[in-house]
Structures are given as structure tokens and as C-alpha cells.
Design a protein around this motif. Structure first.
Motif, PDB file in Angstrom:
ATOM      1  N   GLU A 127       2.794  10.505  17.613  1.00  0.00           N
ATOM      2  CA  GLU A 127       2.298  11.870  17.870  1.00  0.00           C
ATOM      3  C   GLU A 127       0.909  12.034  17.231  1.00  0.00           C
ATOM      4  OE1 GLU A 127       5.529  11.341  16.533  1.00  0.00           O
ATOM      5  OE2 GLU A 127       6.229  11.331  18.604  1.00  0.00           O
ATOM      6  N   ILE A 128       0.768  11.504  16.019  1.00  0.00           N
ATOM      7  CA  ILE A 128      -0.546  11.578  15.355  1.00  0.00           C
ATOM      8  C   ILE A 128      -1.573  10.757  16.148  1.00  0.00           C
ATOM      9  CG2 ILE A 128      -1.825  10.998  13.228  1.00  0.00           C
ATOM     10  CD1 ILE A 128       0.017  13.455  12.900  1.00  0.00           C
ATOM     11  N   ILE A 163      10.954   1.485  14.454  1.00  0.00           N
ATOM     12  CA  ILE A 163      10.051   1.983  13.405  1.00  0.00           C
ATOM     13  C   ILE A 163       8.584   1.892  13.807  1.00  0.00           C
ATOM     14  CG2 ILE A 163      10.026  -0.258  12.214  1.00  0.00           C
ATOM     15  CD1 ILE A 163       9.618   3.264  10.684  1.00  0.00           C
ATOM     16  N   GLY A 213       4.124  12.143   5.125  1.00  0.00           N
ATOM     17  CA  GLY A 213       3.317  10.957   5.352  1.00  0.00           C
ATOM     18  C   GLY A 213       2.192  11.189   6.349  1.00  0.00           C
ATOM     19  N   SER A 214       2.438  12.095   7.314  1.00  0.00           N
ATOM     20  CA  SER A 214       1.432  12.283   8.361  1.00  0.00           C
ATOM     21  C   SER A 214       0.183  12.974   7.829  1.00  0.00           C
ATOM     22  CB  SER A 214       2.014  13.124   9.508  1.00  0.00           C
ATOM     23  OG  SER A 214       3.101  12.458  10.089  1.00  0.00           O
ATOM     24  N   LYS A 227      17.975   0.627   5.476  1.00  0.00           N
ATOM     25  CA  LYS A 227      17.363   1.024   6.748  1.00  0.00           C
ATOM     26  C   LYS A 227      18.290   0.644   7.903  1.00  0.00           C
ATOM     27  CE  LYS A 227      13.601  -1.572   6.152  1.00  0.00           C
ATOM     28  NZ  LYS A 227      13.946  -2.267   4.926  1.00  0.00           N
ATOM     29  N   PHE A 287       9.072   4.923   1.051  1.00  0.00           N
ATOM     30  CA  PHE A 287       9.035   4.050   2.246  1.00  0.00           C
ATOM     31  C   PHE A 287       8.012   2.922   2.101  1.00  0.00           C
ATOM     32  CE2 PHE A 287       9.935   8.239   4.701  1.00  0.00           C
ATOM     33  CZ  PHE A 287      11.294   8.144   4.448  1.00  0.00           C
ATOM     34  N   ILE A 288       7.802   2.418   0.904  1.00  0.00           N
ATOM     35  CA  ILE A 288       6.713   1.454   0.714  1.00  0.00           C
ATOM     36  C   ILE A 288       7.190   0.023   0.991  1.00  0.00           C
ATOM     37  CG2 ILE A 288       4.927   0.611  -0.870  1.00  0.00           C
ATOM     38  CD1 ILE A 288       4.793   3.656   0.107  1.00  0.00           C
ATOM     39  N   THR A 289       6.603  -0.572   2.034  1.00  0.00           N
ATOM     40  CA  THR A 289       6.904  -1.954   2.413  1.00  0.00           C
ATOM     41  C   THR A 289       6.449  -2.896   1.294  1.00  0.00           C
ATOM     42  OG1 THR A 289       6.636  -1.388   4.728  1.00  0.00           O
ATOM     43  CG2 THR A 289       6.465  -3.735   4.166  1.00  0.00           C
ATOM     44  N   ILE A 309       6.710   4.927  14.362  1.00  0.00           N
ATOM     45  CA  ILE A 309       6.654   5.891  13.259  1.00  0.00           C
ATOM     46  C   ILE A 309       5.607   5.520  12.200  1.00  0.00           C
ATOM     47  CG2 ILE A 309       8.004   6.879  11.352  1.00  0.00           C
ATOM     48  CD1 ILE A 309      10.501   6.596  13.210  1.00  0.00           C
ATOM     49  N   TYR A 310       5.649   4.270  11.708  1.00  0.00           N
ATOM     50  CA  TYR A 310       4.711   3.989  10.600  1.00  0.00           C
ATOM     51  C   TYR A 310       3.308   3.690  11.119  1.00  0.00           C
ATOM     52  CZ  TYR A 310       6.249  -0.952  11.288  1.00  0.00           C
ATOM     53  OH  TYR A 310       6.570  -2.181  11.796  1.00  0.00           O
ATOM     54  N   GLY A 311       2.370   3.626  10.146  1.00  0.00           N
ATOM     55  CA  GLY A 311       0.962   3.394  10.516  1.00  0.00           C
ATOM     56  C   GLY A 311       0.336   4.614  11.174  1.00  0.00           C
ATOM     57  N   ILE A 342       0.860  -1.193   0.000  1.00  0.00           N
ATOM     58  CA  ILE A 342       0.000   0.000   0.000  1.00  0.00           C
ATOM     59  C   ILE A 342       0.887   1.231   0.000  1.00  0.00           C
ATOM     60  CG2 ILE A 342      -0.292  -0.034   2.537  1.00  0.00           C
ATOM     61  CD1 ILE A 342      -3.257   1.045   1.752  1.00  0.00           C
ATOM     62  N   ALA A 343       0.571   2.169  -0.898  1.00  0.00           N
ATOM     63  CA  ALA A 343       1.422   3.344  -1.077  1.00  0.00           C
ATOM     64  C   ALA A 343       0.630   4.604  -0.767  1.00  0.00           C
ATOM     65  CB  ALA A 343       1.964   3.373  -2.508  1.00  0.00           C
ATOM     66  N   MET A 344       0.787   5.061   0.470  1.00  0.00           N
ATOM     67  CA  MET A 344       0.168   6.333   0.863  1.00  0.00           C
ATOM     68  C   MET A 344       1.243   7.419   0.950  1.00  0.00           C
ATOM     69  SD  MET A 344      -2.248   5.296   4.072  1.00  0.00           S
ATOM     70  CE  MET A 344      -3.051   3.733   4.237  1.00  0.00           C
ATOM     71  N   THR A 345       2.351   7.091   1.647  1.00  0.00           N
ATOM     72  CA  THR A 345       3.365   8.098   1.974  1.00  0.00           C
ATOM     73  C   THR A 345       4.093   8.620   0.733  1.00  0.00           C
ATOM     74  OG1 THR A 345       3.697   6.956   4.062  1.00  0.00           O
ATOM     75  CG2 THR A 345       5.390   8.540   3.432  1.00  0.00           C
TER      76      THR A 345
HETATM   77  C1  LIG Z   1      10.268   0.853   7.329  1.00  0.00           C
HETATM   78  C2  LIG Z   1       9.112   1.703   6.925  1.00  0.00           C
HETATM   79  C3  LIG Z   1       8.009   1.112   6.325  1.00  0.00           C
HETATM   80  C4  LIG Z   1       6.944   1.894   5.901  1.00  0.00           C
HETATM   81  N1  LIG Z   1       5.918   1.309   5.189  1.00  0.00           N
HETATM   82  C5  LIG Z   1       4.993   2.100   4.587  1.00  0.00           C
HETATM   83  C6  LIG Z   1       4.034   1.540   3.673  1.00  0.00           C
HETATM   84  O1  LIG Z   1       4.023   0.332   3.412  1.00  0.00           O
HETATM   85  N2  LIG Z   1       3.151   2.392   3.073  1.00  0.00           N
HETATM   86  C7  LIG Z   1       3.134   3.733   3.314  1.00  0.00           C
HETATM   87  O2  LIG Z   1       2.315   4.439   2.730  1.00  0.00           O
HETATM   88  N3  LIG Z   1       4.037   4.295   4.166  1.00  0.00           N
HETATM   89  C8  LIG Z   1       4.953   3.508   4.800  1.00  0.00           C
HETATM   90  N4  LIG Z   1       5.889   4.075   5.642  1.00  0.00           N
HETATM   91  C9  LIG Z   1       5.866   5.497   5.881  1.00  0.00           C
HETATM   92  C10 LIG Z   1       5.367   5.919   7.265  1.00  0.00           C
HETATM   93  O3  LIG Z   1       4.001   5.605   7.406  1.00  0.00           O
HETATM   94  C11 LIG Z   1       5.672   7.407   7.428  1.00  0.00           C
HETATM   95  O4  LIG Z   1       7.072   7.537   7.555  1.00  0.00           O
HETATM   96  C12 LIG Z   1       4.957   8.024   8.619  1.00  0.00           C
HETATM   97  O5  LIG Z   1       3.573   8.083   8.389  1.00  0.00           O
HETATM   98  C13 LIG Z   1       5.463   9.435   8.924  1.00  0.00           C
HETATM   99  O6  LIG Z   1       5.479  10.233   7.787  1.00  0.00           O
HETATM  100  P1  LIG Z   1       6.834  11.063   7.427  1.00  0.00           P
HETATM  101  O7  LIG Z   1       7.960  10.106   7.445  1.00  0.00           O
HETATM  102  O8  LIG Z   1       6.578  11.817   6.184  1.00  0.00           O
HETATM  103  O9  LIG Z   1       7.013  12.049   8.652  1.00  0.00           O
HETATM  104  P2  LIG Z   1       6.364  13.504   8.799  1.00  0.00           P
HETATM  105  O10 LIG Z   1       4.924  13.434   8.489  1.00  0.00           O
HETATM  106  O11 LIG Z   1       7.222  14.464   8.068  1.00  0.00           O
HETATM  107  O12 LIG Z   1       6.536  13.739  10.369  1.00  0.00           O
HETATM  108  C14 LIG Z   1       7.788  14.143  10.938  1.00  0.00           C
HETATM  109  C15 LIG Z   1       7.589  14.345  12.441  1.00  0.00           C
HETATM  110  O13 LIG Z   1       6.607  15.376  12.662  1.00  0.00           O
HETATM  111  C16 LIG Z   1       5.607  14.897  13.508  1.00  0.00           C
HETATM  112  N5  LIG Z   1       4.307  15.481  13.147  1.00  0.00           N
HETATM  113  C17 LIG Z   1       3.758  15.587  11.906  1.00  0.00           C
HETATM  114  N6  LIG Z   1       2.562  16.162  11.978  1.00  0.00           N
HETATM  115  C18 LIG Z   1       2.334  16.412  13.295  1.00  0.00           C
HETATM  116  C19 LIG Z   1       1.253  17.002  14.030  1.00  0.00           C
HETATM  117  N7  LIG Z   1       0.151  17.415  13.412  1.00  0.00           N
HETATM  118  N8  LIG Z   1       1.376  17.112  15.371  1.00  0.00           N
HETATM  119  C20 LIG Z   1       2.488  16.678  16.011  1.00  0.00           C
HETATM  120  N9  LIG Z   1       3.540  16.117  15.380  1.00  0.00           N
HETATM  121  C21 LIG Z   1       3.455  15.994  14.040  1.00  0.00           C
HETATM  122  C22 LIG Z   1       5.583  13.390  13.303  1.00  0.00           C
HETATM  123  O14 LIG Z   1       4.973  12.728  14.377  1.00  0.00           O
HETATM  124  C23 LIG Z   1       7.064  13.102  13.162  1.00  0.00           C
HETATM  125  O15 LIG Z   1       7.634  12.986  14.428  1.00  0.00           O
HETATM  126  C24 LIG Z   1       6.940   3.301   6.119  1.00  0.00           C
HETATM  127  C25 LIG Z   1       8.039   3.886   6.765  1.00  0.00           C
HETATM  128  C26 LIG Z   1       9.120   3.120   7.122  1.00  0.00           C
HETATM  129  C27 LIG Z   1      10.323   3.822   7.708  1.00  0.00           C
END
Ligand SMILES: Cc1cc2nc3c(=O)[nH]c(=O)nc-3n(C[C@H](O)[C@H](O)[C@H](O)COP(=O)(O)OP(=O)(O)OC[C@H]3O[C@@H](n4cnc5c(N)ncnc54)[C@H](O)[C@@H]3O)c2cc1C
Length: 382
Positions: free
Chosen positions: A372-373, A363, A134-135, A205, A159-161, A366-368, A126-129
Motif C-alpha cells: 500500500e505504501i 510477507i 513500521g509504515s 511466524k 520484527f527485526i530480521t 508487507i516488509y520493505g 537493520i532496526a527501523m520498525t
Molecule cells: C518477517 C518480517 C521481517 C521483517 N524484517 C524487518 C527488519 O529487518 N527491519 C525492520 O525495521 N522491519 C522489519 N519488518 C517490519 C516490516 O517492515 C513492517 O511490518 C512493515 O513496514 C509494516 O509496518 P507495521 O507492521 O507496523 O504495519 P502498519 O504500519 O501498522 O500498517 C498496517 C496496515 O496499514 C496500512 N497502511 C499504513 N499506512 C498507510 C497509508 N498511509 N496508506 C494506506 N495504507 C496504510 C499498511 O499498508 C498495512 O496494511 C519485518 C516484518 C516481518 C513480519
């Protein structure tokens, strides 16, 4: 003191016993190679399909076992105990990708994809990020433009698993730039049939080495209109909001299973390792640290089981799932740190399971949806 999860039953006991034995004897010996290759062999996916461990909750008419979320949780737990290298890739496949197809797909879409997902012929991602963030899912920039009977997909994901090996990728994209959340749709990209779809390199990673993680690029990628999940544009954001609780619960399931495993292996180690002429478990500090970790792990387990029961009944809400994801993954990281400490220098060695669990745990916060979210979502319910 023994505790048995309320959602366990005799059928699951039999399934799990066979499954765990198979994992420990047949697949676990490959784990080291997969970590070195940064990839899990496709044969292992097919083997899990044979065992009934892929899509176990999908209806039998689509090739599943006809089980419930209890089966999905049991598979994640058993992988986390015996073969943690496959826990995340399979959780993405079972607890996320297959769920979207089952819940929102048309009958034709279910017939097309679920049997392959259940056998392991099709691996899901699944590709959201996106590289830009990603948040904040509302801000995604990947765009799908309708052209006759197809969409032209443009943008990139990161970052797509399973990104390197996936055959079927759910891509979140904007089908209407004028609309905010109402402009997001989910498109099912079939890697084989999509010109313009390209996988980036397998990202390096700090942990989770066997699970491949990739950037994905879409340059006028061709996606037939019939691959729009559910057949109606603009539903993507609501579809994600509906299924994210299950994804977060799946993360909590692996967090608690890993805590249980870490307490167990560390207790075993503390009984065997001697210092100052006695097993280190006989030092009060060691025993108290493990007593605290055992207590927190059991408390986490009881709350997790409450959430799993709700998921089985289709009643898991966003707040409970967010609490489970944030709290158990925080506790998983604390447990990993404390248990590694009790291993001394050996804990820092890659060949020791506790060291690998320590880096892999990080990790989870962070993911899912970051923790913080999760707190943001919980806070909205105050
Ligand atoms: C090994 C791995 C596997 C992954 N697998 C997948 C996958 O299969 N599919 C997919 O779609 N994604 C995947 N991801 C991505 C993951 O879901 C994102 O990295 C995550 O959602 C955070 O997004 P970001 O990295 O862009 O961080 P950002 O959104 O840039 O956040 C950076 C920091 O800011 C904080 N922050 C952001 N907004 C707020 C707020 N409103 N209030 C307080 N703090 C805030 C966050 O908590 C974080 O600490 C994966 C990541 C990794 C590393």
C-alpha cells in the motif's frame, strides 16, 4: 525460447555455477534443521563469506569482491532457487546493512565493519520498525541522547530480521525530538559492546521459519559517538530514503526468482502426477494456468532486469523500485497460490517445497514498505 538477463556476463556465470552447486550439495541439507531451530547456523554465514557471497559488490580494499549490484542480485537469486531459507537474511545483510556502511560510513567506519560483514564474522541487521508502527518512519520513538562521547539509546524495535544473531545492528533513532525527519539518525549498535542492549525472544511466524525475527530492547544502551553513521546527526531519514529503493529491488529479485522456481517445480510435478489416466499437465486447465504463470513470470523478469541495470548504473529511482516491489510480490503470491492448487493436497504439506514457498511469499507484500505504501509512492508521481 530462452532468455538471458542483460546484466549477466561470463564471470558471473562461473561464480554462480560454483555457488549454486555448493548451495545444493553442502548447505541445502541443513535447511530442515534450520527451519526446526528457527535459526541459521553461524557456520553457514562463514561458508558464504568464504565463497565470496557476502558483500560481493563491496570494494576489494574492504574485503569484498569489487563487483556491482549484479553480484548482489545473483546471490539473492541463487539462494532463492537453491536455499530460500537464507535469501532474506542474506539480502538484509548484503543489500541493506553493508550498503549503508559503504554509502554513508566514514573511511574509518568502512574499515571497521565491512571486512567482518564480507567474511561473515559480523552478521548485520537493520532496526527501523517499532511496536507502535513500521509504515510511518517519521513517527519513530526510539531516542538517542548524547552524553559526552556516547549516546544513551532508549526504546524498542520489533520484527527485526537477524535480530537473534546479529553482531551489528543499524538502529534508526531520534537524536532531536524537536525536529521531524531532520531529527532522525542511524546508530551502529555493536551487540558485544553495548550494555543496555537486549534481544527479545525469537518471534513465532507463520512462514520464513529459518530466518530469525526479534524484538530488540534498548535501556540506556551505550553507543559510542563514533558509531553515528556518517558522523553527522539528523541524516538518518535521508539516508534511508536513498537506500530504500535498493532494498525494495532486492525484494523484487527474490520474488521473481521464486516465481521462476515455482513455475518450474509445478510444471515438473504436473508432468509426473496422473489423474484419470493421464498426466495432469494434459488437462487444459493445468496447461493454461501454467502458461499464464510462465508469461507473467517472464514479463516480471524483463522489468526486473531493467531495474537491475538501472541499479548497477546508480540510476534506480524510488518509483521504479516501488513498482517492482509491489507488482512482483503481488504476482509471487498469486503464482504461489495457483501452483499450490495444481499440487492438490500434497501442496498443503510442509514437506513439499511449494507449500513452504506459499507461506514464505506472504510477507513479501508487507516488509520493505507495504505494497500500500508502494502505491502511495507511485501515486505521488502521477
Ligand atoms: C518477517 C518480517 C521481517 C521483517 N524484517 C524487518 C527488519 O529487518 N527491519 C525492520 O525495521 N522491519 C522489519 N519488518 C517490519 C516490516 O517492515 C513492517 O511490518 C512493515 O513496514 C509494516 O509496518 P507495521 O507492521 O507496523 O504495519 P502498519 O504500519 O501498522 O500498517 C498496517 C496496515 O496499514 C496500512 N497502511 C499504513 N499506512 C498507510 C497509508 N498511509 N496508506 C494506506 N495504507 C496504510 C499498511 O499498508 C498495512 O496494511 C519485518 C516484518 C516481518 C513480519
Amino acid at each position: 525460447m530462452s532468455y538471458r538477463s542483460s546484466w549477466m556476463n561470463d564471470d558471473l556465470d562461473i561464480f554462480r555455477e560454483t555457488f549454486r552447486r555448493y548451495l545444493s550439495t553442502t548447505l541445502s541439507p541443513w535447511a530442515q534443521k534450520w527451519r526446526a531451530d528457527k535459526m541459521i547456523d553461524k557456520e553457514a554465514w562463514l561458508a558464504l563469506g568464504e565463497m565470496g557471497a557476502l558483500c560481493p559488490d563491496m570494494p576489494e580494499e574492504y574485503g569484498g569482491l569489487g563487483g556491482t549490484f549484479a553480484h548482489v542480485a545473483a546471490v539473492i537469486e541463487d539462494l532463492e532457487y537453491e536455499l530460500p531459507e537464507m535469501a532474506l537474511p542474506v539480502a538484509v545483510h548484503n543489500a541493506i546493512v553493508a550498503q549503508y556502511v559503504l554509502h554513508f560510513g566514514s573511511h574509518e567506519q568502512k574499515q571497521r565493519w565491512i571486512p567482518g560483514l564480507a567474511s561473515g564474522q559480523l552478521i548485520g541487521a537493520i532496526a527501523m520498525t517499532e511496536p507502535g508502527g513500521g509504515s510511518d518512519l517519521r513517527a519513530l520513538r526510539t531516542r538517542a541522547t548524547r552524553e559526552g562521547n556516547a549516546y544513551a539509546l532508549n526504546g524498542s524495535k520489533t520484527f527485526i530480521t537477524n535480530g537473534q544473531i546479529a553482531d551489528l545492528v543499524i538502529v534508526a533513532a531520534k537524536t532531536d525530538l524537536e525536529q521531524g525527519t531532520k531529527g532522525i539518525s542511524l546508530l551502529m549498535v555493536e551487540a558485544d559492546g553495548s550494555d543496555g542492549f537486549r534481544r527479545g525472544k525469537n518471534l513465532d511466524k507463520i512462514g520464513m521459519h529459518a530466518s530469525d525475527t526479534s524484538e530488540l530492547f534498548f535501556d540506556n544502551a551505550f553507543v559510542p559517538a563514533e558509531n553515528l553513521l556518517g558522523g553527522q546527526e539528523g541524516q538518518g531519514f535521508y539516508q534511508m530514503m536513498e537506500l530504500l529503493p535498493k532494498e525494495r529491488l532486492a525484494i523484487a529479485v527474490s520474488a521473481v526468482a521464486s516465481m521462476e522456481r515455482m513455475v518450474q517445480i509445478t510444471t515438473d510435478y504436473a508432468k509426473e502426477r496422473n489423474a484419470f489416466g493421464k498426466p495432469i499437465l494434459e488437462f487444459q486447465n493445468t496447461a493454461f494456468v501454467l502458461a499464464e504463470r510462465k508469461s507473467e513470470t517472464l514479463i516480471a523478469r524483463v522489468f526486473l532486469d531493467w531495474c537491475i541495470e538501472r541499479a548497477i548504473r546508480g540510476e534506480l529511482d524510488q518509483v521504479a523500485a516501488s513498482i517492482a516491489k509491489y507488482w512482483t510480490t503481488d504476482k509471487q503470491c498469486e503464482t504461489a497460490d495457483e501452483c499450490l492448487q495444481l499440487h492438490g493436497g500434497y501442496g498443503y504439506m510442509d514437506e513439499y517445497e511449494i507449500g513452504r514457498r506459499y507461506v514464505d511469499a506472504r510477507i513479501q507484500r508487507i516488509y520493505g514498505g507495504t505494497n500500500e505504501i508502494m502505491k502511495l509512492l507511485i501515486a505521488r508521481s502521477l
